[in-house]
Scaffold this motif. Structure first.
Motif, mmCIF file in Angstrom:
data_model
loop_
_atom_site.group_PDB
_atom_site.id
_atom_site.type_symbol
_atom_site.label_atom_id
_atom_site.label_comp_id
_atom_site.label_asym_id
_atom_site.label_seq_id
_atom_site.Cartn_x
_atom_site.Cartn_y
_atom_site.Cartn_z
ATOM 1 N N GLU A 68 0.940 -1.223 0.037
ATOM 2 C CA GLU A 68 -0.005 0.136 -0.075
ATOM 3 C C GLU A 68 0.822 1.391 0.050
ATOM 4 O O GLU A 68 0.540 2.287 -0.660
ATOM 5 C CB GLU A 68 -0.815 0.165 1.250
ATOM 6 C CG GLU A 68 -1.925 1.036 1.486
ATOM 7 C CD GLU A 68 -2.870 1.330 2.441
ATOM 8 O OE1 GLU A 68 -3.616 2.115 2.490
ATOM 9 O OE2 GLU A 68 -2.576 0.211 3.367
ATOM 10 N N PHE A 69 1.983 1.117 0.757
ATOM 11 C CA PHE A 69 2.798 2.573 0.913
ATOM 12 C C PHE A 69 4.035 2.377 0.111
ATOM 13 O O PHE A 69 4.745 1.503 -0.012
ATOM 14 C CB PHE A 69 3.069 2.696 2.453
ATOM 15 C CG PHE A 69 2.170 3.085 3.294
ATOM 16 C CD1 PHE A 69 1.667 4.524 3.248
ATOM 17 C CD2 PHE A 69 1.112 2.178 3.809
ATOM 18 C CE1 PHE A 69 0.845 4.904 4.214
ATOM 19 C CE2 PHE A 69 0.119 2.518 4.725
ATOM 20 C CZ PHE A 69 -0.145 3.810 4.921
ATOM 21 N N TYR A 110 10.459 8.905 1.065
ATOM 22 C CA TYR A 110 9.534 8.171 0.012
ATOM 23 C C TYR A 110 10.327 8.234 -1.257
ATOM 24 O O TYR A 110 10.606 9.224 -1.583
ATOM 25 C CB TYR A 110 8.121 8.669 0.159
ATOM 26 C CG TYR A 110 7.409 8.325 1.382
ATOM 27 C CD1 TYR A 110 6.708 7.461 1.636
ATOM 28 C CD2 TYR A 110 7.302 9.568 2.420
ATOM 29 C CE1 TYR A 110 6.099 7.252 2.921
ATOM 30 C CE2 TYR A 110 6.983 9.303 3.636
ATOM 31 C CZ TYR A 110 5.786 8.085 3.673
ATOM 32 O OH TYR A 110 5.430 7.982 4.855
ATOM 33 N N PRO A 111 10.323 7.155 -1.828
ATOM 34 C CA PRO A 111 11.096 7.302 -3.069
ATOM 35 C C PRO A 111 10.423 7.993 -3.933
ATOM 36 O O PRO A 111 9.179 8.101 -4.256
ATOM 37 C CB PRO A 111 11.231 5.594 -3.597
ATOM 38 C CG PRO A 111 11.197 5.023 -2.436
ATOM 39 C CD PRO A 111 10.283 5.980 -1.458
ATOM 40 N N TYR A 125 1.467 6.830 -1.002
ATOM 41 C CA TYR A 125 0.919 5.557 -1.528
ATOM 42 C C TYR A 125 1.322 5.376 -2.749
ATOM 43 O O TYR A 125 1.368 6.062 -3.780
ATOM 44 C CB TYR A 125 -0.657 6.133 -1.413
ATOM 45 C CG TYR A 125 -1.226 6.036 0.006
ATOM 46 C CD1 TYR A 125 -1.428 4.968 0.966
ATOM 47 C CD2 TYR A 125 -1.620 7.434 0.540
ATOM 48 C CE1 TYR A 125 -2.084 5.442 2.087
ATOM 49 C CE2 TYR A 125 -1.830 7.533 1.943
ATOM 50 C CZ TYR A 125 -2.193 6.495 2.696
ATOM 51 O OH TYR A 125 -2.808 6.828 3.862
ATOM 52 N N ARG A 126 1.259 3.915 -2.965
ATOM 53 C CA ARG A 126 1.841 3.460 -4.173
ATOM 54 C C ARG A 126 0.663 4.023 -5.359
ATOM 55 O O ARG A 126 -0.339 3.801 -5.277
ATOM 56 C CB ARG A 126 1.931 2.143 -4.298
ATOM 57 C CG ARG A 126 2.927 1.474 -3.554
ATOM 58 C CD ARG A 126 3.217 -0.078 -3.816
ATOM 59 N NE ARG A 126 4.362 -0.475 -3.080
ATOM 60 C CZ ARG A 126 5.884 -0.282 -3.505
ATOM 61 N NH1 ARG A 126 5.972 0.538 -4.688
ATOM 62 N NH2 ARG A 126 6.514 -0.660 -2.673
ATOM 63 N N GLY A 127 1.091 4.773 -6.528
ATOM 64 C CA GLY A 127 0.658 5.112 -7.621
ATOM 65 C C GLY A 127 -0.219 6.336 -7.241
ATOM 66 O O GLY A 127 -0.888 6.766 -8.305
ATOM 67 N N VAL A 128 -0.258 7.146 -6.196
ATOM 68 C CA VAL A 128 -0.638 8.381 -5.962
ATOM 69 C C VAL A 128 0.450 9.328 -5.602
ATOM 70 O O VAL A 128 1.387 9.207 -4.724
ATOM 71 C CB VAL A 128 -1.594 7.985 -4.917
ATOM 72 C CG1 VAL A 128 -2.281 9.601 -4.409
ATOM 73 C CG2 VAL A 128 -2.649 7.009 -4.893
ATOM 74 N N ARG A 180 5.032 12.451 7.271
ATOM 75 C CA ARG A 180 3.744 11.536 7.274
ATOM 76 C C ARG A 180 3.482 10.325 7.991
ATOM 77 O O ARG A 180 4.231 10.526 9.075
ATOM 78 C CB ARG A 180 3.538 11.217 5.549
ATOM 79 C CG ARG A 180 3.486 12.411 4.744
ATOM 80 C CD ARG A 180 2.144 13.086 4.994
ATOM 81 N NE ARG A 180 2.127 14.358 3.858
ATOM 82 C CZ ARG A 180 2.570 15.416 4.036
ATOM 83 N NH1 ARG A 180 3.087 15.824 5.293
ATOM 84 N NH2 ARG A 180 2.305 16.254 2.975
ATOM 85 N N SER A 181 2.601 9.412 7.854
ATOM 86 C CA SER A 181 2.428 8.535 8.700
ATOM 87 C C SER A 181 3.557 7.879 9.390
ATOM 88 O O SER A 181 4.815 7.766 8.727
ATOM 89 C CB SER A 181 1.500 7.388 8.030
ATOM 90 O OG SER A 181 0.305 7.883 7.471
#
Length: 217
Positions: A68-69, A110-111, A125-128, A180-181
């Protein structure tokens, strides 16, 4: 054989960051054809299965989070830990998996985080992919550890005299690092606790069955 699992969770009022699962294993079809001492060995089978889960559950949790992340495996491992819970009269044997509940993961972790003319784009989030308007990437001192780290930051408040760094003695606006989270929040998000508890229950049942089959050969 049946395995029942009890979820162990810290109340949300205290962060909700601790996620665990305890197991109770009882009854199995092999008992009818088993040697007389097999029933007495069941607690040993259970302990061995939970010890195996102790090694496997963090890997499964990390994979589930990464599904998800958009976060590196090493970062999840650094912020996650697991404890083995020995059974006693009031508690089932099991494991407790938890994430650190401190400040969140910095956006630079986050890459794909990069600077643009409008701010910094990032993907938690992946893809966002999102834009942090007005933010920029800065090199900041790494506190007591020394050295310099890159962070995504915003300027805020009135100008004050800097006490350290390249602008020491000059007046600049303060910088606020964007986070973030936490891994704890990732671990507790949505149905992940239930999903991991279900996976752990199946894993323990499979491990106990495998050990029993091996013992009966």
């Amino acid at each position: 054989m049946s395995v029942t699992a009890a979820q162990l969770q810290r109340p949300k009022s205290r962060g909700g960051q601790l996620q665990g699962v305890g197991f109770d294993i009882h009854g199995f079809d092999q008992a009818r054809k088993a040697p007389a001492d097999l029933l007495g060995r069941l607690p040993w089978f259970q302990e061995r299965a939970v010890q195996s889960l102790y090694r496997a559950l963090p890997v499964e949790a990390r994979r589930d989070i990464q599904g998800e992340f958009n976060i590196r495996a090493g970062r999840v491992r650094e912020h996650m830990a697991i404890r083995y819970l020995r059974p006693d009269g009031a508690r089932l044997g099991g494991v407790r998996l938890f994430g650190q509940w401190k400040r969140g993961i910095g956006l630079m972790q986050y890459p794909g985080t990069r600077q643009t003319r409008k701010g910094v784009t990032y993907s938690v989030y992946r893809g966002v992919r999102k834009l942090e308007q007005g933010a920029f990437i800065a090199r900041l001192l790494a506190g007591r550890q020394g050295g310099v780290n890159q962070h995504v930051v915003h300027r805020y408040g009135p100008k004050v005299e800097m006490q350290a760094g390249r602008y020491k003695g000059k007046k600049r606006q303060r910088l606020q690092v964007e986070y973030r989270s936490t891994v704890a929040q990732m671990l507790a998000k949505g149905r992940r606790p239930e999903r991991l508890a279900d996976w752990a229950t199946r894993y323990v049942a499979s491990e106990v069955s495998r050990q029993i089959d091996s013992y009966l050969r």
